[in-house]
Every structure is written in C-alpha cells, then in structure tokens.
Scaffold this motif. Structure first.
Motif, mmCIF file in Angstrom:
data_model
loop_
_atom_site.group_PDB
_atom_site.id
_atom_site.type_symbol
_atom_site.label_atom_id
_atom_site.label_comp_id
_atom_site.label_asym_id
_atom_site.label_seq_id
_atom_site.Cartn_x
_atom_site.Cartn_y
_atom_site.Cartn_z
ATOM 1 N N ALA A 85 0.826 -1.209 0.000
ATOM 2 C CA ALA A 85 0.000 0.000 0.000
ATOM 3 C C ALA A 85 0.864 1.264 0.000
ATOM 4 O O ALA A 85 0.452 2.308 -0.511
ATOM 5 C CB ALA A 85 -0.938 -0.001 1.207
ATOM 6 N N ALA A 86 2.085 1.162 0.559
ATOM 7 C CA ALA A 86 2.984 2.317 0.633
ATOM 8 C C ALA A 86 3.785 2.523 -0.648
ATOM 9 O O ALA A 86 4.551 3.471 -0.747
ATOM 10 C CB ALA A 86 3.929 2.160 1.820
ATOM 11 N N GLY A 87 3.640 1.609 -1.617
ATOM 12 C CA GLY A 87 4.331 1.802 -2.887
ATOM 13 C C GLY A 87 5.334 0.733 -3.256
ATOM 14 O O GLY A 87 5.954 0.804 -4.320
ATOM 15 N N CYS A 88 5.516 -0.274 -2.418
ATOM 16 C CA CYS A 88 6.410 -1.375 -2.769
ATOM 17 C C CYS A 88 5.746 -2.259 -3.819
ATOM 18 O O CYS A 88 4.523 -2.253 -3.970
ATOM 19 C CB CYS A 88 6.734 -2.228 -1.540
ATOM 20 N N ALA A 89 6.562 -3.036 -4.508
ATOM 21 C CA ALA A 89 6.064 -4.008 -5.483
ATOM 22 C C ALA A 89 6.434 -5.410 -5.009
ATOM 23 O O ALA A 89 7.488 -5.617 -4.403
ATOM 24 C CB ALA A 89 6.682 -3.740 -6.861
ATOM 25 N N HIS A 90 5.575 -6.354 -5.312
ATOM 26 C CA HIS A 90 5.847 -7.755 -4.984
ATOM 27 C C HIS A 90 7.144 -8.199 -5.672
ATOM 28 O O HIS A 90 7.390 -7.866 -6.822
ATOM 29 C CB HIS A 90 4.676 -8.616 -5.461
ATOM 30 N N HIS A 91 7.956 -8.970 -4.946
ATOM 31 C CA HIS A 91 9.157 -9.544 -5.546
ATOM 32 C C HIS A 91 9.147 -11.067 -5.423
ATOM 33 O O HIS A 91 9.317 -11.765 -6.407
ATOM 34 C CB HIS A 91 10.419 -8.952 -4.913
ATOM 35 N N ARG A 92 8.926 -11.569 -4.207
ATOM 36 C CA ARG A 92 8.959 -13.015 -3.953
ATOM 37 C C ARG A 92 8.144 -13.352 -2.720
ATOM 38 O O ARG A 92 8.133 -12.604 -1.766
ATOM 39 C CB ARG A 92 10.402 -13.401 -3.639
ATOM 40 N N GLY A 93 7.513 -14.518 -2.721
ATOM 41 C CA GLY A 93 6.818 -14.991 -1.526
ATOM 42 C C GLY A 93 5.427 -14.379 -1.404
ATOM 43 O O GLY A 93 4.939 -13.787 -2.347
ATOM 44 N N PRO A 94 4.852 -14.544 -0.250
ATOM 45 C CA PRO A 94 5.382 -15.145 0.963
ATOM 46 C C PRO A 94 5.632 -16.652 0.807
ATOM 47 O O PRO A 94 4.906 -17.340 0.118
ATOM 48 C CB PRO A 94 4.305 -14.903 2.013
#
Length: 119
Positions: A85-94
C-alpha cells in the motif's frame, strides 16, 4: 564476533528521497548529511539499526549491489500489505521456509529489495 546488525547500507539514485520514504513509512525522523562534494548520505534508525542511503555509483556502489536484509516482523501478511500500500512491489513470496517461519521480499519504490520474516 558479530554482535548484531548496526547499519544497512543501500545504494540509491536519490538517497534523500529513499530515506524520506522509509522515514514516513516507519514514523521516524530522517537525518541527512551533505559531504564536501555535495553527495548526500541520508538515514533513518529503527530497531537499533541505521538504514542508510548512499549515492549509487556504477563503478563502486551500483544500485542493487547490496544484500537483501530481512526485517523481523510480527505478521508477514499484514506488513506485506502495508508495504504494498505504501508503494512497494511484490518480488517473492510469501514462502514458508520451515514450520512457523515465513518470509517475503518486496521491491521498494527505488528498486531495493527488502525482506520481511516472521511467524
């Protein structure tokens, strides 16, 4: 020998913007130091760890050249959603890496991969 993590150094295109994003996310103050050459080193402190942002330099400190640091969290799913929600993008996982231990990786708005780890 190693007693704990003191500083995590991230090489960023815009160190001050990176630090301000983390400062806002974590609700902690941002500190900025401008060197003689005009280079900016900016940082925040959380959990006894200095999270510092140094200018990226293709010859010496390329962006993405730092290790993935895993931050301990109480709820991987909740923290992951907050970061997204703060602006990160999915990379791996959970991912569940062993019973009772989960991890996830996200890419912050500046390209740095960060990890979270918890139950």
């Amino acid at each position: 020998m190693f007693e704990g993590v003191r500083t995590v150094m991230v090489f960023a295109e815009d160190p001050e913007s990176s630090a301000r994003w983390y400062g806002e996310l974590l609700g902690v103050p941002v500190r900025v130091d401008v060197g003689d050459t005009g280079a900016v080193y900016a940082w925040v402190e959380t959990g006894g760890v200095e999270l510092g942002f140094h200018p990226a330099d293709d010859a010496r400190n390329p962006r993405g050249g730092s290790p993935v640091v895993y931050w301990s969290v109480g709820d991987v799913a909740a923290v992951r959603e907050r970061l997204l929600a703060a602006g990160c993008a999915h990379h791996r996982g959970p991912l569940t890496i062993e019973p009772g231990r989960r991890i996830a990786q996200l890419r912050d708005p500046f390209g740095t991969v960060i990890g979270i780890e918890g139950p």
